[in-house]
Design a protein around this motif. Structure first.
Motif, short mmCIF file in Angstrom:
data_model
loop_
_atom_site.label_atom_id
_atom_site.label_comp_id
_atom_site.label_asym_id
_atom_site.label_seq_id
_atom_site.Cartn_x
_atom_site.Cartn_y
_atom_site.Cartn_z
N ALA A 162 44.17 44.30 25.11
CA ALA A 162 44.10 42.87 24.84
C ALA A 162 45.49 42.23 24.87
O ALA A 162 45.69 41.15 25.43
N LYS A 163 46.47 42.91 24.25
CA LYS A 163 47.84 42.39 24.26
C LYS A 163 48.39 42.37 25.68
O LYS A 163 49.11 41.43 26.07
N LEU A 164 48.08 43.42 26.44
CA LEU A 164 48.57 43.49 27.82
C LEU A 164 47.96 42.37 28.66
O LEU A 164 48.64 41.77 29.49
N ALA A 165 46.69 42.09 28.45
CA ALA A 165 46.04 40.98 29.17
C ALA A 165 46.77 39.68 28.90
O ALA A 165 46.99 38.86 29.81
N GLU A 211 38.54 42.53 28.89
CA GLU A 211 37.52 41.52 29.16
C GLU A 211 38.06 40.09 29.09
O GLU A 211 37.47 39.16 29.65
N SER A 212 39.19 39.91 28.46
CA SER A 212 39.76 38.56 28.33
C SER A 212 40.59 38.15 29.53
O SER A 212 40.91 36.97 29.71
N PHE A 213 40.96 39.11 30.39
CA PHE A 213 41.97 38.82 31.41
C PHE A 213 41.49 37.87 32.50
O PHE A 213 42.10 36.83 32.75
N HIS A 251 30.51 40.15 35.69
CA HIS A 251 30.72 41.11 34.61
C HIS A 251 31.65 40.54 33.55
O HIS A 251 31.48 40.80 32.35
N TRP A 252 32.64 39.73 33.99
CA TRP A 252 33.59 39.13 33.05
C TRP A 252 33.23 37.69 32.70
O TRP A 252 33.99 37.01 32.01
N GLY A 253 32.10 37.19 33.22
CA GLY A 253 31.67 35.84 32.91
C GLY A 253 32.50 34.76 33.60
O GLY A 253 32.68 33.67 33.05
N VAL A 254 32.98 35.05 34.80
CA VAL A 254 33.88 34.15 35.52
C VAL A 254 33.23 33.66 36.81
O VAL A 254 32.56 34.42 37.51
N LYS A 255 33.45 32.38 37.13
CA LYS A 255 32.97 31.79 38.38
C LYS A 255 34.18 31.49 39.27
O LYS A 255 34.93 30.56 39.00
N PRO A 256 34.39 32.30 40.31
CA PRO A 256 35.52 32.05 41.21
C PRO A 256 35.22 30.91 42.18
O PRO A 256 34.07 30.47 42.30
N ASP A 257 36.24 30.44 42.87
CA ASP A 257 36.06 29.39 43.88
C ASP A 257 35.61 29.98 45.22
O ASP A 257 34.91 29.31 45.99
N MET A 258 36.04 31.20 45.50
CA MET A 258 35.59 31.93 46.68
C MET A 258 35.41 33.39 46.30
O MET A 258 36.07 33.90 45.38
N MET A 259 34.51 34.04 47.01
CA MET A 259 34.24 35.46 46.76
C MET A 259 34.19 36.20 48.09
O MET A 259 33.45 35.82 48.98
N CYS A 260 35.01 37.26 48.21
CA CYS A 260 35.02 38.08 49.42
C CYS A 260 34.05 39.24 49.26
O CYS A 260 34.11 39.97 48.26
N LEU A 261 33.18 39.41 50.24
CA LEU A 261 32.16 40.46 50.21
C LEU A 261 32.19 41.27 51.50
O LEU A 261 32.57 40.77 52.55
#
Length: 451
Positions: A197-200, A238-240, A275-285
């Motif tokens: 957590a501190k490292l994040a 999980e916070s990062f 998994h981290w609850g984040v919505k990116p602007d673009m996603m590479c698949l």
């Protein structure tokens, strides 16, 4: 097919292999794989092993997925190829774009640009990110930020944002304007911080500092893997990623999630970002989108980014980018069948359960073998074993030691991947508990032999 004597005699004579020294491979020739079924592969001598590499992170459904094979042959009969450059399209690509917006629509990702694989997808995202800002009139936003230890393919742009010098130094100078911040890697980091957590928090602050130094108005995007893969399977706290999302949003910087490895269930969720609850602007698949049966990839784009392009009336949003095989009908048909099977089998759930078993088993090996300095994973079927010569100094073990571990594991029926001083495990997502235990046993034998 030529007989085995011919294949062995000509192995690596005329074929250069990715990620290998062409001279060394002529004397230490690659293993010739001739067959596969389920989660097992077979070499030219008939030796069978569990594929704990999963092809190359991509054979999520194993080697016997008939629906994907049938979709490929059916599409070859109907339409084996036609260009998808502006002016023509095909039914499979249209259907796949609809399926993907349904899959990722809850994340706000509703538009798809199709590519030939992961490196292509990263290159596409980087180019579209720059173009997005130009369409908006922010022409100074050209720089990219990324994580040290991150891996983003091998094209010139991808290599430039890569955070591992193995993929960079021989090809420099690379793309200018690419800068890296420390990865949230608890075992090795410049802060000597072992608390995740501190490292994040420290890594997030490093990102803010770099943005302030460069000037937010000069930065187009930040690209990251939700769980770093080829760099050594480094899951952040999980916070990062939520912190990164917030920082990017406040500074007008696009967040690109490189989900080439983590997409479609590998982490125990349908995407690493989710998994981290984040919505990116673009996603590479890429990779698992066709189970490795056909070269194919995609970039998913949010409504907000897409509307900037679609509402442009100046012509700046005309996409001068693409590939001969973009939206290839056979690849699109393979992807449709693959995604259908991925959902039907609910492989993300199995990946989560088997991943916990694999991670726990490898942690037990750490107690037994001094050669193991660190074990990372715990998020689906992604586990790394970092080898060291000395635990106190954390001096990395040399490649010969890692290769010796892999050799004995292979002799004991388990194919693993060596990446630097790491042993990486990423088996198909359909794997069962017995096979997970076989992987642990094979790795145990390899570590014992190397020690």
């Amino acid at each position: 097919m030529k007989d085995s004597n011919f294949l062995k005699e000509n192995n690596a004579k005329f074929l250069w292999h990715p990620m290998g020294h062409p001279g060394q491979l002529r004397t230490n020739t690659p293993t010739i794989i001739t067959g596969a079924s389920g989660v097992r592969i077979r070499d030219i001598d008939g030796h069978e092993t569990i594929d704990a590499v999963g092809g190359l992170w991509n054979v999520n459904l194993g080697y016997s997925c008939d629906p994907v094979k049938q979709a490929i042959t059916g599409q070859l009969d109907a339409l084996p190829y036609y260009s998808a450059f502006a002016g023509t399209s095909n039914n499979a690509a249209i259907e796949l774009s609809y399926e993907l917006q349904d899959w990722f629509g809850s994340d706000g990702l509703t538009r798809a640009f199709f590519t030939s694989g992961g490196s292509d997808s990263v290159e596409t995202a980087l180019r579209l990110a720059r173009q997005f800002h130009k369409v908006r009139g922010e022409t100074g936003r050209t720089k990219f930020l990324s994580l040290k230890k991150g891996y983003h393919g091998t094209h010139m742009g991808g290599a430039s944002v890569n955070g591992n010098n193995r993929f960079r130094t021989a090809y420099e100078p690379l793309l200018p304007g690419c800068y890296h911040i420390p990865a949230p890697y608890t075992y090795r980091n410049p802060f000597n911080e072992s608390d995740p957590a501190k490292l994040a928090e420290l890594c997030a602050q490093a990102l803010e500092d770099e943005i302030a130094f460069q000037g937010a108005e000069t930065i187009a995007a930040f690209i990251m893997e939700p769980v770093l893969g080829a760099g050594g399977i480094i899951p952040p706290h999980e916070s990062f990623m939520p912190k990164v999302r917030d920082i990017c949003s406040r500074n007008g910087i696009l967040l690109i999630a490189d989900e080439v490895i983590t997409g479609f269930g590998r982490t125990g969720d349908w995407s690493g970002s989710r998994h981290w609850g984040v919505k990116p602007d673009m996603m590479c698949l890429a990779k698992a989108i066709t189970n490795g049966y056909f070269p194919f990839g995609a970039v998913m784009i949010t409504n907000e980014v897409a509307e900037t392009f679609e509402k442009d009336e100046t012509g700046t949003a005309n996409i001068g980018h693409g590939y001969t095989y973009s939206a290839h009908p056979v690849g699109a048909a393979a992807a449709l069948a693959c995604l259908s099977e991925t959902k039907r089998l609910n492989v993300s759930e199995n990946a989560a359960a088997r991943g916990r078993e694999m991670f726990s088993g490898v942690q037990q090996l750490m107690k037994k073998h001094a050669l193991v300095g660190d074990v990372r994973g715990g998020h689906g079927l992604m586990t790394a074993v970092e080898l060291v010569e000395d635990r106190d100094t954390r001096k990395p073990a040399g490649k010969p030691i890692a290769s010796a571990v892999a050799k004995t594991a292979y002799e004991n029926g388990v194919m693993v991947r060596v990446s630097g001083n790491n042993i990486l495990l990423s088996p198909p997502l359909i794997i069962g508990s017995d096979d997970v235990q076989h992987i642990i046993s094979g790795l145990d034998a390899g570590l014992s032999a190397a020690a």
